[in-house]
Design a protein around this motif. Structure first.
Motif, PDB file in Angstrom:
ATOM      1  N   GLU A  41       0.824  -1.212   0.000  1.00 16.46           N
ATOM      2  CA  GLU A  41       0.000   0.000   0.000  1.00 16.46           C
ATOM      3  C   GLU A  41       0.856   1.259   0.000  1.00 16.46           C
ATOM      4  OE1 GLU A  41      -2.497  -0.448   3.398  1.00 16.46           O
ATOM      5  OE2 GLU A  41      -4.008  -1.636   2.321  1.00 16.46           O
ATOM      6  N   HIS A  42       2.046   1.164   0.583  1.00 15.44           N
ATOM      7  CA  HIS A  42       2.940   2.330   0.635  1.00 15.44           C
ATOM      8  C   HIS A  42       3.984   2.306  -0.482  1.00 15.44           C
ATOM      9  CE1 HIS A  42       1.173   2.402   4.666  1.00 15.44           C
ATOM     10  NE2 HIS A  42       1.501   3.673   4.703  1.00 15.44           N
ATOM     11  N   LYS A  43       3.810   1.336  -1.418  1.00 12.29           N
ATOM     12  CA  LYS A  43       4.709   1.219  -2.576  1.00 12.29           C
ATOM     13  C   LYS A  43       6.173   1.112  -2.156  1.00 12.29           C
ATOM     14  CE  LYS A  43       1.621   3.608  -5.808  1.00 12.29           C
ATOM     15  NZ  LYS A  43       0.445   3.542  -4.913  1.00 12.29           N
ATOM     16  N   VAL A  44       6.407   0.261  -1.171  1.00 11.05           N
ATOM     17  CA  VAL A  44       7.763   0.020  -0.663  1.00 11.05           C
ATOM     18  C   VAL A  44       8.058  -1.476  -0.730  1.00 11.05           C
ATOM     19  CG1 VAL A  44       9.298   0.185   1.330  1.00 11.05           C
ATOM     20  CG2 VAL A  44       7.631   1.997   0.886  1.00 11.05           C
ATOM     21  N   GLY A  45       9.244  -1.846  -1.197  1.00 14.42           N
ATOM     22  CA  GLY A  45       9.622  -3.243  -1.262  1.00 14.42           C
ATOM     23  C   GLY A  45      10.261  -3.715   0.038  1.00 14.42           C
ATOM     24  N   TRP A  46      10.401  -5.016   0.171  1.00 16.05           N
ATOM     25  CA  TRP A  46      10.985  -5.570   1.389  1.00 16.05           C
ATOM     26  C   TRP A  46      12.445  -5.163   1.542  1.00 16.05           C
ATOM     27  CZ3 TRP A  46       8.692  -8.860   5.095  1.00 16.05           C
ATOM     28  CH2 TRP A  46       7.348  -9.203   4.835  1.00 16.05           C
ATOM     29  N   VAL A  47      13.192  -5.206   0.455  1.00 19.11           N
ATOM     30  CA  VAL A  47      14.625  -4.903   0.526  1.00 19.11           C
ATOM     31  C   VAL A  47      14.852  -3.443   0.880  1.00 19.11           C
ATOM     32  CG1 VAL A  47      16.774  -4.794  -0.770  1.00 19.11           C
ATOM     33  CG2 VAL A  47      15.249  -6.752  -1.059  1.00 19.11           C
ATOM     34  N   SER A  48      14.190  -2.550   0.156  1.00 17.62           N
ATOM     35  CA  SER A  48      14.374  -1.123   0.424  1.00 17.62           C
ATOM     36  C   SER A  48      13.685  -0.690   1.710  1.00 17.62           C
ATOM     37  CB  SER A  48      13.836  -0.297  -0.746  1.00 17.62           C
ATOM     38  OG  SER A  48      12.446  -0.560  -0.957  1.00 17.62           O
ATOM     39  N   PHE A  56       7.309  -5.803  14.746  1.00 18.01           N
ATOM     40  CA  PHE A  56       7.643  -4.926  15.869  1.00 18.01           C
ATOM     41  C   PHE A  56       8.734  -3.920  15.516  1.00 18.01           C
ATOM     42  CE2 PHE A  56       5.653  -8.489  18.078  1.00 18.01           C
ATOM     43  CZ  PHE A  56       4.807  -7.806  18.936  1.00 18.01           C
ATOM     44  N   ARG A  57       9.874  -4.386  15.012  1.00 23.18           N
ATOM     45  CA  ARG A  57      10.961  -3.478  14.695  1.00 23.18           C
ATOM     46  C   ARG A  57      10.839  -2.890  13.291  1.00 23.18           C
ATOM     47  NH1 ARG A  57      11.050  -5.779  19.471  1.00 23.18           N
ATOM     48  NH2 ARG A  57      11.449  -7.787  18.466  1.00 23.18           N
ATOM     49  N   GLY A  58      10.280  -3.661  12.354  1.00 26.62           N
ATOM     50  CA  GLY A  58      10.223  -3.199  10.980  1.00 26.62           C
ATOM     51  C   GLY A  58       9.111  -2.207  10.685  1.00 26.62           C
ATOM     52  N   VAL A  59       7.930  -2.392  11.315  1.00 29.44           N
ATOM     53  CA  VAL A  59       6.778  -1.549  11.005  1.00 29.44           C
ATOM     54  C   VAL A  59       6.345  -0.691  12.190  1.00 29.44           C
ATOM     55  CG1 VAL A  59       4.349  -1.536  10.326  1.00 29.44           C
ATOM     56  CG2 VAL A  59       5.942  -3.111   9.211  1.00 29.44           C
ATOM     57  N   LEU A  60       6.019  -1.332  13.320  1.00 31.59           N
ATOM     58  CA  LEU A  60       5.444  -0.582  14.437  1.00 31.59           C
ATOM     59  C   LEU A  60       6.413   0.462  14.996  1.00 31.59           C
ATOM     60  CD1 LEU A  60       3.536  -3.355  16.436  1.00 31.59           C
ATOM     61  CD2 LEU A  60       2.625  -1.718  14.787  1.00 31.59           C
ATOM     62  N   TYR A  61       7.648   0.051  15.269  1.00 38.86           N
ATOM     63  CA  TYR A  61       8.607   0.974  15.876  1.00 38.86           C
ATOM     64  C   TYR A  61       8.871   2.207  15.009  1.00 38.86           C
ATOM     65  CZ  TYR A  61      13.080   2.968  17.210  1.00 38.86           C
ATOM     66  OH  TYR A  61      14.069   3.854  17.525  1.00 38.86           O
ATOM     67  N   PRO A  62       9.261   2.048  13.729  1.00 36.96           N
ATOM     68  CA  PRO A  62       9.540   3.259  12.945  1.00 36.96           C
ATOM     69  C   PRO A  62       8.299   4.100  12.673  1.00 36.96           C
ATOM     70  CG  PRO A  62       9.684   1.298  11.576  1.00 36.96           C
ATOM     71  CD  PRO A  62       9.572   0.826  12.976  1.00 36.96           C
ATOM     72  N   THR A  63       7.124   3.475  12.554  1.00 39.80           N
ATOM     73  CA  THR A  63       5.908   4.238  12.288  1.00 39.80           C
ATOM     74  C   THR A  63       5.559   5.135  13.465  1.00 39.80           C
ATOM     75  OG1 THR A  63       5.044   2.490  10.854  1.00 39.80           O
ATOM     76  CG2 THR A  63       3.466   4.103  11.700  1.00 39.80           C
ATOM     77  N   ILE A  64       5.564   4.577  14.661  1.00 42.73           N
ATOM     78  CA  ILE A  64       5.259   5.384  15.849  1.00 42.73           C
ATOM     79  C   ILE A  64       6.320   6.460  16.048  1.00 42.73           C
ATOM     80  CG2 ILE A  64       4.939   5.317  18.365  1.00 42.73           C
ATOM     81  CD1 ILE A  64       3.954   2.439  18.039  1.00 42.73           C
ATOM     82  N   LYS A  65       7.565   6.111  15.777  1.00 42.82           N
ATOM     83  CA  LYS A  65       8.654   7.081  15.909  1.00 42.82           C
ATOM     84  C   LYS A  65       8.483   8.241  14.937  1.00 42.82           C
ATOM     85  CE  LYS A  65      13.693   7.446  15.558  1.00 42.82           C
ATOM     86  NZ  LYS A  65      14.944   6.717  15.233  1.00 42.82           N
ATOM     87  N   GLN A  66       8.086   7.943  13.708  1.00 43.06           N
ATOM     88  CA  GLN A  66       7.908   8.978  12.698  1.00 43.06           C
ATOM     89  C   GLN A  66       6.744   9.919  13.023  1.00 43.06           C
ATOM     90  OE1 GLN A  66       7.616   6.967   8.924  1.00 43.06           O
ATOM     91  NE2 GLN A  66       9.692   6.137   9.077  1.00 43.06           N
ATOM     92  N   TYR A  67       5.807   9.452  13.814  1.00 45.34           N
ATOM     93  CA  TYR A  67       4.709  10.313  14.243  1.00 45.34           C
ATOM     94  C   TYR A  67       5.141  11.271  15.346  1.00 45.34           C
ATOM     95  CZ  TYR A  67       0.862   8.335  11.545  1.00 45.34           C
ATOM     96  OH  TYR A  67       0.010   7.977  10.526  1.00 45.34           O
ATOM     97  N   GLY A  68       6.394  11.167  15.774  1.00 48.89           N
ATOM     98  CA  GLY A  68       6.912  12.107  16.767  1.00 48.89           C
ATOM     99  C   GLY A  68       6.940  11.590  18.187  1.00 48.89           C
ATOM    100  N   PHE A  69       6.880  10.260  18.364  1.00 49.49           N
ATOM    101  CA  PHE A  69       6.884   9.666  19.700  1.00 49.49           C
ATOM    102  C   PHE A  69       7.983   8.614  19.804  1.00 49.49           C
ATOM    103  CE2 PHE A  69       2.498  10.846  18.632  1.00 49.49           C
ATOM    104  CZ  PHE A  69       2.215  11.736  19.663  1.00 49.49           C
TER     105      PHE A  69
END
Length: 233
Positions: free
Chosen positions: A58-65, A146-159
Motif C-alpha cells: 500500500e505504501h509502494k515500498v519493497g521488502w529490501v528497500s 515490531f521493529r520493521g513496522v510498528l517501531y519506525p511508524t510510531i517514531k515517525q509520528y513524533g513519539f
C-alpha cells in the motif's frame, strides 16, 4: 496502521481457534500437543507476514528497500549474532532472578506451553517442525512487525520514546509469561538498538533467531533445567 493491528489481532484469534479445533475434546487442563502449538504459531506468524506485505504494498515500498536488507550485510549479520551472544548470559540471570522473586512472594512460575509440549513430544518430525517455526518463522514475522513496522511508524509520528518502550513492552507481553517479561523487554530494547545501529532489519532478525536457536538447543542439553531458560519469543 490500525488495519494492520486489527489484522494481527484477528490472526491471533484465528490461530487460537484452529488450535482448539486441533485439540478436539481433550481435557482443557492437558498439556497442549506440538501440533496444536504449531497450528497456532504458523497461523499467527504467516498472518503477520501477509499483513506486513500488504502494508508495504500500500505504501509502494519493497521488502529490501523498506527494511534495508541491502545495507552493510556482513556487519548486520555479525553484529546481530555477536550482541545476542553477549546478551544470553544476562537474560538467563534475569530469568533466574525473576523466578526467585516470584517464588518469594508465593507466585508459582508457569512454564510456556510450547516448552511443555516440546518436553512431551516423542516425534522427530514434530521437533524439527517446532524448531523451524521457532528459529526461522518467529524471528522473521515478529521482527518485521515490531521493529520493521510498528517501531519506525510510531517514531515517525513524533513519539520516539513511546515507540521504543511501547513496542518493546508489547513484544514481551505477547508471550504471556510473567517470568520472562523482564528478559524479553530487555531483549526487545536491544533489538531496536541493533536496527538503529545497522539500519538493516536483518541484524535483529539474526539476533532473534540466534537467541531462539540457543535456547531451543539448551532445552535438550539441560533437561529439567530448561524451565529456567528464557523461552523462545
Amino acid at each position: 496502521m490500525l488495519r494492520l493491528l486489527l489484522g494481527v489481532f484477528f490472526c491471533l484469534c484465528i490461530g487460537s481457534l484452529l488450535a482448539q479445533l486441533v485439540r478436539g475434546p481433550a481435557d482443557p487442563k492437558a498439556i497442549p500437543s506440538v501440533a496444536r502449538i504449531l497450528v497456532s504459531a504458523v497461523c499467527f506468524q504467516l498472518g503477520i507476514v501477509a499483513l506486513v506485505w500488504r502494508f508495504l504494498y500500500e505504501h509502494k515500498v519493497g521488502w529490501v528497500s523498506g527494511f534495508g536488507f541491502q545495507r552493510v550485510l556482513p556487519k548486520a549479520i555479525g553484529l546481530g549474532a555477536l550482541v545476542i551472544g553477549l546478551f544470553l548470559p544476562v537474560g538467563w540471570i534475569l530469568q533466574t532472578i525473576c523466578l526467585r522473586l516470584m517464588e518469594q512472594v508465593g507466585i508459582e512460575p508457569s512454564v510456556q506451553l510450547a516448552l511443555q509440549a516440546l518436553k512431551n513430544s516423542g516425534s522427530t518430525a514434530e521437533l524439527v517442525a517446532l524448531g523451524i517455526v521457532t528459529i526461522v518463522f518467529a524471528p522473521v514475522a515478529e521482527e518485521t512487525l515490531f521493529r520493521g513496522v510498528l517501531y519506525p511508524t510510531i517514531k515517525q509520528y513524533g513519539f520516539p520514546r513511546a515507540a521504543l518502550w511501547g513496542t518493546s513492552a508489547l513484544f514481551a507481553l505477547i508471550h504471556f509469561n510473567v517470568a520472562i517479561f523482564v528478559p524479553l523487554l530487555l531483549l526487545a530494547l536491544l533489538l531496536v538498538w541493533l536496527y538503529e545501529k545497522t539500519d538493516n532489519l536483518l541484524a535483529p532478525i539474526v539476533a532473534h533467531a540466534t537467541f531462539n536457536a540457543v535456547n531451543f538447543a539448551m532445552f535438550f542439553l539441560v533437561g529439567d533445567v530448561a524451565r529456567k531458560i528464557p523461552a523462545q519469543p
